[in-house]
Design a protein around this motif. Structure first.
Motif, mmCIF file in Angstrom:
data_model
loop_
_atom_site.group_PDB
_atom_site.id
_atom_site.type_symbol
_atom_site.label_atom_id
_atom_site.label_comp_id
_atom_site.label_asym_id
_atom_site.label_seq_id
_atom_site.Cartn_x
_atom_site.Cartn_y
_atom_site.Cartn_z
ATOM 1 N N ARG A 34 27.720 -30.627 19.043
ATOM 2 C CA ARG A 34 29.103 -30.317 18.684
ATOM 3 C C ARG A 34 29.839 -29.909 19.956
ATOM 4 O O ARG A 34 29.399 -29.032 20.679
ATOM 5 N N VAL A 35 30.951 -30.592 20.236
ATOM 6 C CA VAL A 35 31.732 -30.283 21.433
ATOM 7 C C VAL A 35 32.713 -29.159 21.097
ATOM 8 O O VAL A 35 32.928 -28.243 21.866
ATOM 9 N N LYS A 36 33.312 -29.275 19.931
ATOM 10 C CA LYS A 36 34.303 -28.333 19.435
ATOM 11 C C LYS A 36 34.318 -28.531 17.935
ATOM 12 O O LYS A 36 33.805 -29.547 17.461
ATOM 13 N N HIS A 37 34.895 -27.612 17.166
ATOM 14 C CA HIS A 37 34.902 -27.764 15.712
ATOM 15 C C HIS A 37 35.448 -29.135 15.323
ATOM 16 O O HIS A 37 36.569 -29.491 15.668
ATOM 17 N N GLY A 38 34.617 -29.911 14.619
ATOM 18 C CA GLY A 38 35.056 -31.226 14.146
ATOM 19 C C GLY A 38 34.927 -32.359 15.140
ATOM 20 O O GLY A 38 35.352 -33.485 14.869
ATOM 21 N N TYR A 39 34.311 -32.100 16.298
ATOM 22 C CA TYR A 39 34.147 -33.148 17.321
ATOM 23 C C TYR A 39 32.706 -33.159 17.813
ATOM 24 O O TYR A 39 32.127 -32.102 18.070
ATOM 25 N N TYR A 40 32.168 -34.364 17.987
ATOM 26 C CA TYR A 40 30.750 -34.490 18.357
ATOM 27 C C TYR A 40 30.544 -35.492 19.479
ATOM 28 O O TYR A 40 31.319 -36.432 19.645
ATOM 29 N N GLN A 41 29.448 -35.271 20.214
ATOM 30 C CA GLN A 41 29.015 -36.250 21.211
ATOM 31 C C GLN A 41 27.511 -36.460 21.042
ATOM 32 O O GLN A 41 26.836 -35.656 20.397
ATOM 33 N N ALA A 42 27.013 -37.545 21.600
ATOM 34 C CA ALA A 42 25.575 -37.806 21.521
ATOM 35 C C ALA A 42 24.856 -36.855 22.471
ATOM 36 O O ALA A 42 25.355 -36.561 23.552
ATOM 37 N N ALA A 43 23.713 -36.362 22.057
ATOM 38 C CA ALA A 43 22.944 -35.447 22.918
ATOM 39 C C ALA A 43 22.471 -36.201 24.156
ATOM 40 O O ALA A 43 22.243 -37.410 24.117
ATOM 41 N N ASN A 44 22.363 -35.476 25.250
ATOM 42 C CA ASN A 44 21.862 -36.033 26.526
ATOM 43 C C ASN A 44 22.705 -37.166 27.082
ATOM 44 O O ASN A 44 22.245 -37.927 27.912
ATOM 45 N N GLN A 45 23.916 -37.330 26.559
ATOM 46 C CA GLN A 45 24.743 -38.386 27.145
ATOM 47 C C GLN A 45 25.382 -37.834 28.413
ATOM 48 O O GLN A 45 25.365 -36.628 28.656
#
Length: 201
Positions: free
Chosen positions: A44-55
């Protein structure tokens, strides 16, 4: 195709960050997003936003484009962009509406400084620039110079003088716009008094 692969594909197609709604549209439920985070597949980057782990780290420009949608690159960052300052800013400087909620502009692990601007002055001189391949709103040369006069007490004197000299020497300057903005921002006398000396010197 596995759900995690779908999620990663959505994230990739959105430049490294995806909203919950975008993942939902691809058929991934909130409970599945939560499980992916728990397993360490997503972050989770911020509430409601995501990125792939280890990217790879998401670029700062992408962070601004995603999380500061109402922001406009200004002051030190704009001065560097136009080549009026050769000093790489330590943090991004971004103008935002004065009445924006503080939680809306909170970004974790990201160095930035906001200038709260009256709504009726926010879009004055707003244009677009390309920063590291990403389009971002940025104030034009003249608005940036007017801001330097407005925030002069917060600026290093040497930098201020360097900026004004660089602007005067810039073939792309637009003195009509400079006067118009200075009037609207109520700094006309300050700007014209100094500019007349610099341009006629």
């Amino acid at each position: 195709m596995k759900k995690i692969d779908i999620a990663k594909s959505v994230i990739r197609n959105n430049g490294g960050i995806a909203k919950t709604a975008q993942l939902n549209e691809a058929g991934i439920q909130n409970s599945e997003i939560k499980k992916m985070c728990e397993r360490g597949a997503l972050e989770r980057v911020k509430h409601g936003y995501y990125q792939a782990a280890n990217q790879m780290e998401v670029s700062e420009e992408k962070m601004i484009a995603t999380f500061l949608k109402e922001g406009i690159v200004c002051m030190e960052s704009a001065l560097f962009y136009y080549g009026y300052s050769d000093k790489t800013p330590m943090v991004w400087t971004v103008a935002v509406p004065r009445n924006i909620s503080r939680t809306k502009i909170k970004i974790d692990n990201f160095a930035y400084k906001v200038y709260f601007v009256q709504n009726d002055k926010l879009t004055l001189g707003k244009t677009e620039g390309v920063f590291n391949g990403i389009k971002l709103p940025v104030y034009d040369r003249e608005r940036t110079i007017c801001d330097c006069f407005k925030y002069r007490t917060k600026m290093d004197n040497e930098l201020f003088n360097k900026v004004i000299n660089a602007y005067v020497a810039d073939e792309k300057k637009n003195l009509c716009n400079l006067s118009r903005y200075a009037k609207e921002m109520r700094i006309y006398k300050k700007v014209t008094d100094l500019m007349e000396v610099m341009l006629n010197g």
